[in-house]
Motif scaffolding. Structure first.
Motif, short mmCIF file in Angstrom:
data_model
loop_
_atom_site.label_atom_id
_atom_site.label_comp_id
_atom_site.label_asym_id
_atom_site.label_seq_id
_atom_site.Cartn_x
_atom_site.Cartn_y
_atom_site.Cartn_z
N TYR A 26 -0.56 4.83 -10.03
CA TYR A 26 -0.88 3.72 -11.29
C TYR A 26 -0.56 2.44 -11.00
N PHE A 27 0.64 1.99 -10.21
CA PHE A 27 0.93 0.77 -9.69
C PHE A 27 -0.37 -0.02 -9.14
N GLY A 28 -1.34 0.94 -8.62
CA GLY A 28 -2.51 0.31 -7.91
C GLY A 28 -3.35 -0.47 -8.96
N LEU A 73 0.83 -1.10 0.10
CA LEU A 73 0.02 -0.11 -0.11
C LEU A 73 0.96 1.35 -0.15
N GLY A 74 1.91 1.25 0.85
CA GLY A 74 2.92 2.55 0.61
C GLY A 74 3.46 2.55 -0.69
N ASN A 120 3.26 -3.05 -16.20
CA ASN A 120 3.13 -2.33 -14.97
C ASN A 120 3.55 -3.28 -13.92
N LEU A 121 3.46 -4.45 -13.86
CA LEU A 121 3.83 -5.22 -12.84
C LEU A 121 5.44 -5.45 -13.08
N ALA A 122 5.91 -5.60 -14.18
CA ALA A 122 7.46 -5.71 -14.60
C ALA A 122 8.02 -4.40 -13.93
#
Length: 155
Positions: free
Chosen positions: A34-36, A26-27, A74-76
């Motif tokens: 955007y990672f969310g 969460l941090g 995005n995950l990478a």
């Protein structure tokens, strides 16, 4: 590495369980919202290594119902970024410079991204640091591979 980074110290302060991993993740999302979009969970972290999981949910589906290729990118980038924050010393800074991605197979499940490097010497000159990220499905098949080049320079 002579000193631990602030990010790695934060990781080590949290409990090594689902709650600690969720709080840390969460941090990360608070710092880079955007990672969310892929609902990441950082599950392992140390200098030179980061492992992140992401569930398959309707928000990351493509038109054929699999994990969208750009969501996998995005995950990478999450895995690369958290690895970099835990690895690059506070005397230096880093920024992504390029990303070479190969889509190897359909991703029909949640994914696990593994970024791993041998820690280089960070000297007085700028340098390209290529961080390979292997992304696996729930069966252990590598479905995406990304080589992300970061530019690392002294501050």
């Amino acid at each position: 590495m002579a000193t631990e980074t602030a990010v790695y110290r934060s990781w080590k302060k949290l409990p090594d369980n689902r709650i600690g991993r969720a709080l840390f993740s969460l941090g990360v999302v608070a710092k880079a919202p955007y990672f969310g979009t892929v609902v990441p969970t950082i599950v392992a972290l140390e200098p030179g290594y980061c492992e992140v999981t992401a569930p398959k949910w309707f928000g990351i589906h493509n038109h054929i119902g699999t994990f969208h290729a750009i969501a996998a990118c995005n995950l990478a980038e999450i895995a690369m970024g958290v690895l970099s924050e835990a690895t690059v010393p506070s005397t230096h800074r880093w920024i992504p410079k390029a990303m070479n991605v190969r889509y190897l197979a359909k991703a029909n499940s949640g994914l696990r991204a593994v970024a791993r490097i041998d820690i280089p010497e960070f000297g007085p000159d700028g340098t390209d640091l290529v961080i390979p990220v292997a992304i696996y499905d729930n069966e252990g098949t590598e479905v995406v591979h990304a080589d992300i080049t970061t530019w690392v320079t002294p501050k």
